[in-house]
Motif scaffolding. Structure first.
Motif, PDB file in Angstrom:
ATOM      1  N   ILE A   1       0.850  -1.191   0.000  1.00 47.98           N
ATOM      2  CA  ILE A   1       0.000   0.000   0.000  1.00 47.98           C
ATOM      3  C   ILE A   1       0.885   1.240   0.000  1.00 47.98           C
ATOM      4  O   ILE A   1       1.804   1.358   0.823  1.00 47.98           O
ATOM      5  CB  ILE A   1      -0.918   0.036   1.243  1.00 47.98           C
TER       6      ILE A   1
ATOM      7  N   ARG B   1      -2.395   4.687   2.529  1.00 51.38           N
ATOM      8  CA  ARG B   1      -2.436   4.211   3.916  1.00 51.38           C
ATOM      9  C   ARG B   1      -3.166   5.193   4.830  1.00 51.38           C
ATOM     10  O   ARG B   1      -3.817   4.793   5.786  1.00 51.38           O
ATOM     11  CB  ARG B   1      -1.013   3.979   4.443  1.00 51.38           C
TER      12      ARG B   1
ATOM     13  N   GLY C   1      -7.683   0.671  -1.170  1.00 54.09           N
ATOM     14  CA  GLY C   1      -6.323   1.040  -1.543  1.00 54.09           C
ATOM     15  C   GLY C   1      -6.247   2.035  -2.686  1.00 54.09           C
ATOM     16  O   GLY C   1      -5.479   2.978  -2.649  1.00 54.09           O
TER      17      GLY C   1
END
Length: 211
Positions: A150, A155, A165
């Protein structure tokens, strides 16, 4: 009710011999399960937002919770060629007081997420005490995968509602973006915190603590 649709579609798919009809029935099963998961997540989030959920404080076996989480996910991961490993600190007490159902729910979301984004390698579920084992009141859990990883910007949004994501995640991997948001609220109720460490292409490690 969706449970009846899922159950009957599954029984129908098992009995069908024609490949095309069986594929259609399997599609009903898969789509119904996805819809059921979405409905359950929406209801759960609504209850959390309206503060209708209270945690239990009962005696429970930590090992039983971890073993159950492992059992629920290892077959699905093995089918993808991913190995699920459970690592528990040797000196960790087994008897705790808390809400084993909600703890297991957070572990389920973490492991489900790891399985979704892992195509190979290993997923590791770890548990250890925070502080000395003798007076441990806080546990730390970690789910580490060797998946796609990620990016830093992504994040920062992971634990908010309906976020995943990236924009293509829902199309490629499915999901609602609710699981981690629900987990974050439950972890805060358990007196803990959640965070993630990851690099693109080098997997991710999701952590949370619980008191």
């Amino acid at each position: 009710p969706l449970n009846h649709i899922v159950g009957n579609a599954y029984l129908l798919a098992e009995r069908l011999q024609d490949p095309d009809k069986k594929a259609q029935a399997d599609t009903i099963v898969s789509a119904s399960r996805q819809l059921l998961a979405l409905v359950n997540d929406m209801i759960e989030m609504a209850r959390l937002e309206s503060q209708q959920i209270q945690l239990d404080a009962i005696d429970f076996s930590l090992r039983s919770v971890l073993d159950r989480a492992h059992h629920q996910h290892h077959r699905a991961m093995e089918a993808k060629g991913v190995k699920l490993v459970l690592e528990v600190a040797a000196d960790l007490p087994d008897a705790w007081v808390g809400d084993p159902i909600r703890l297991g729910q957070v572990l389920h979301h973490f492991l489900d997420n790891a399985a979704k984004y892992s195509e190979h390698g290993q997923v590791t579920l770890r548990c250890r005490p925070v502080g000395a084992p003798d007076d441990a009141g806080t546990l730390r859990f970690e789910v580490e995968d060797q998946g796609v990883g990620i990016a830093e910007e992504q994040r920062r949004r992971l634990f908010t509602l309906f976020e995943q994501g990236d924009g293509s995640t829902a199309r490629k991997y499915g999901g609602t973006g609710l699981g981690l948001a629900i987990s974050s609220k439950l972890v805060r109720m358990m007196g803990g915190r959640m965070w993630v460490e990851s690099e693109v292409g080098h997997g991710a490690a999701f952590h949370f603590t619980a008191t």
